[in-house]
Design an enzyme around this catalytic site. Structure first.
Site, PDB file in Angstrom:
ATOM      1  NE  ARG A 181     -59.669 -15.140 -95.051  1.00 17.78           N
ATOM      2  CZ  ARG A 181     -60.876 -15.635 -94.798  1.00 17.78           C
ATOM      3  NH1 ARG A 181     -61.095 -16.288 -93.669  1.00 17.78           N
ATOM      4  NH2 ARG A 181     -61.860 -15.470 -95.640  1.00 17.78           N
ATOM      5  CG  ASP A 232     -63.250  -8.866 -98.817  1.00 19.12           C
ATOM      6  OD1 ASP A 232     -62.754  -7.848 -98.272  1.00 19.12           O
ATOM      7  OD2 ASP A 232     -62.552  -9.791 -99.252  1.00 19.12           O
ATOM      8  CG  ASP A 259     -62.705  -6.603-101.754  1.00 20.92           C
ATOM      9  OD1 ASP A 259     -61.625  -6.008-101.939  1.00 20.92           O
ATOM     10  OD2 ASP A 259     -62.871  -7.806-102.030  1.00 20.92           O
ATOM     11  CB  THR A 279     -54.081 -21.828 -97.922  1.00 20.93           C
ATOM     12  OG1 THR A 279     -53.592 -20.486 -97.729  1.00 20.93           O
ATOM     13  CG2 THR A 279     -53.438 -22.399 -99.171  1.00 20.93           C
TER      14      THR A 279
HETATM   15  O1  LIG Z   1     -59.796 -14.525 -89.298  1.00 15.67           O
HETATM   16  P1  LIG Z   1     -59.241 -14.738 -90.684  1.00 15.67           P
HETATM   17  O2  LIG Z   1     -59.693 -16.018 -91.299  1.00 15.67           O
HETATM   18  O3  LIG Z   1     -57.759 -14.558 -90.745  1.00 15.67           O
HETATM   19  O4  LIG Z   1     -59.913 -13.629 -91.628  1.00 15.67           O
HETATM   20  C1  LIG Z   1     -60.063 -12.316 -91.260  1.00 15.67           C
HETATM   21  C2  LIG Z   1     -59.141 -11.421 -92.030  1.00 15.67           C
HETATM   22  O5  LIG Z   1     -59.522 -11.372 -93.419  1.00 15.67           O
HETATM   23  C3  LIG Z   1     -59.719 -10.006 -93.806  1.00 15.67           C
HETATM   24  O6  LIG Z   1     -58.580  -9.432 -94.314  1.00 15.67           O
HETATM   25  P2  LIG Z   1     -58.032  -9.751 -95.791  1.00 15.67           P
HETATM   26  O7  LIG Z   1     -57.061 -10.865 -95.766  1.00 15.67           O
HETATM   27  O8  LIG Z   1     -59.188  -9.874 -96.717  1.00 15.67           O
HETATM   28  O9  LIG Z   1     -57.173  -8.471 -96.099  1.00 15.67           O
HETATM   29  P3  LIG Z   1     -57.653  -6.976 -96.391  1.00 15.67           P
HETATM   30  O10 LIG Z   1     -58.075  -6.403 -95.069  1.00 15.67           O
HETATM   31  O11 LIG Z   1     -56.437  -6.359 -96.940  1.00 15.67           O
HETATM   32  O12 LIG Z   1     -58.800  -7.019 -97.365  1.00 15.67           O
HETATM   33  C4  LIG Z   1     -60.122  -9.359 -92.497  1.00 15.67           C
HETATM   34  O13 LIG Z   1     -59.984  -7.952 -92.507  1.00 15.67           O
HETATM   35  C5  LIG Z   1     -59.232 -10.017 -91.486  1.00 15.67           C
HETATM   36  O14 LIG Z   1     -57.957  -9.449 -91.389  1.00 15.67           O
HETATM   37  O1  LIG Z   2     -66.344 -12.818 -93.727  1.00 15.19           O
HETATM   38  C1  LIG Z   2     -65.160 -12.440 -93.883  1.00 15.19           C
HETATM   39  C2  LIG Z   2     -64.059 -13.258 -93.587  1.00 15.19           C
HETATM   40  C3  LIG Z   2     -62.804 -12.764 -93.776  1.00 15.19           C
HETATM   41  N1  LIG Z   2     -62.629 -11.515 -94.247  1.00 15.19           N
HETATM   42  C4  LIG Z   2     -63.693 -10.723 -94.528  1.00 15.19           C
HETATM   43  O2  LIG Z   2     -63.497  -9.557 -94.934  1.00 15.19           O
HETATM   44  N2  LIG Z   2     -64.920 -11.200 -94.357  1.00 15.19           N
HETATM   45 MG   LIG Z   3     -60.442  -8.300 -97.502  1.00 17.40          MG
END
Ligand SMILES: O=P(O)(O)OC[C@H]1O[C@H](OP(=O)(O)OP(=O)(O)O)[C@H](O)[C@@H]1O
Ligand SMILES: O=c1cc[nH]c(=O)[nH]1
Ligand SMILES: [Mg+2]
Length: 209
Positions: A104, A200, A203, A108
């Site tokens: 994500r 997050d 992370d 944006t």
């Molecule tokens: O519903 P949304 O607004 O799309 O947000 C949720 C997404 O954000 C996070 O992933 P991230 O993009 O941080 O990737 P990662 O899992 O690689 O950290 C989470 O694990 C979801 O996939």
């Molecule tokens: O709260 C949130 C939203 C998006 N992605 C995350 O990991 N945490």
């Molecule tokens: Mg993430």
């Protein structure tokens, strides 16, 4: 419209509290996510069909039940969804695993797909999309479209924490998809994070912040 199931089992709720706690370190966070995923697997498979089987117990021949052979596919959304795979496989060891890579954009909040590798027979499988967080719903929404484009017919979505905004998106875009959550939280903050949430997820699972 797809149903939203909040799995309020006391063990799930107890462990989720420690997942949310900012003092929980990476190792414990990962273990707890794994455990909650297994507990959620127990609930999400509740309506899996059974078939009768004749079994010889040490006492007598009996008519008993075994799973009717529903084929399952687990689809973690990378990265954070990976943290839920092993817990699910503990209970559904015959499941195949497909991966959808999605990140994500932090500015944006738009999701970007960067990887897709799926079992060849996804159209025959009950797919369970795994991601700890359903925030705006953008990532799960795109992942589900991506699966449908490749032939998927039966899809469920399983997340630890959902925001009402994300639930609404999935219900509108994919009324055929049931959503399973450990908690439905209050809302998104201005940065698109779920509150109270757990921060997050990627992370915290992998110690990248
Ligand atoms: O519903 P949304 O607004 O799309 O947000 C949720 C997404 O954000 C996070 O992933 P991230 O993009 O941080 O990737 P990662 O899992 O690689 O950290 C989470 O694990 C979801 O996939
Ligand atoms: O709260 C949130 C939203 C998006 N992605 C995350 O990991 N945490
Ligand atoms: Mg993430």
């Amino acid at each position: 419209m797809g149903n939203v199931h909040v799995l309020d089992h006391p063990l799930i709720q107890h462990k989720l509290t420690y997942i949310r706690d900012k003092h929980t370190g990476t190792k414990e966070f990962r273990e707890l996510v794994d455990e909650v995923a297994a507990l959620m697997a127990f609930e999400i498979t509740r309506n899996f069909p059974l078939q009768e089987k004749t079994t010889e117990t040490p006492m007598m021949e009996a008519t008993t039940n075994v799973l009717a052979g529903k084929k399952v596919g687990l689809i973690p959304i990378l990265r954070a969804g990976l943290g839920m795979v092993d817990g699910m496989l503990n209970l559904i060891p015959a499941a195949r695993v497909g991966h959808v890579g999605m990140y994500r954009d932090p500015e944006t909040l738009t999701p970007h797909e960067y990887y897709v590798k799926l079992p060849s027979d996804i159209e025959e499988r009950e797919l369970i999309v795994l991601d700890p967080m359903l925030a705006t719903g953008g990532s799960a929404n795109d992942a589900i479209y991506s699966l449908k484009k490749r032939g998927a017919r039966q899809i469920r979505l399983m997340c630890l924490v959902g925001a009402p905004e994300g639930v609404e998106v999935i219900q509108n875009e994919h009324p055929d998809v049931d959503i399973f959550l450990a908690a439905l939280d209050e809302r998104l903050n201005d940065d698109g994070f779920i509150v109270p949430g757990l921060g997050d997820a990627g992370d915290r699972l992998y110690g990248t912040k």
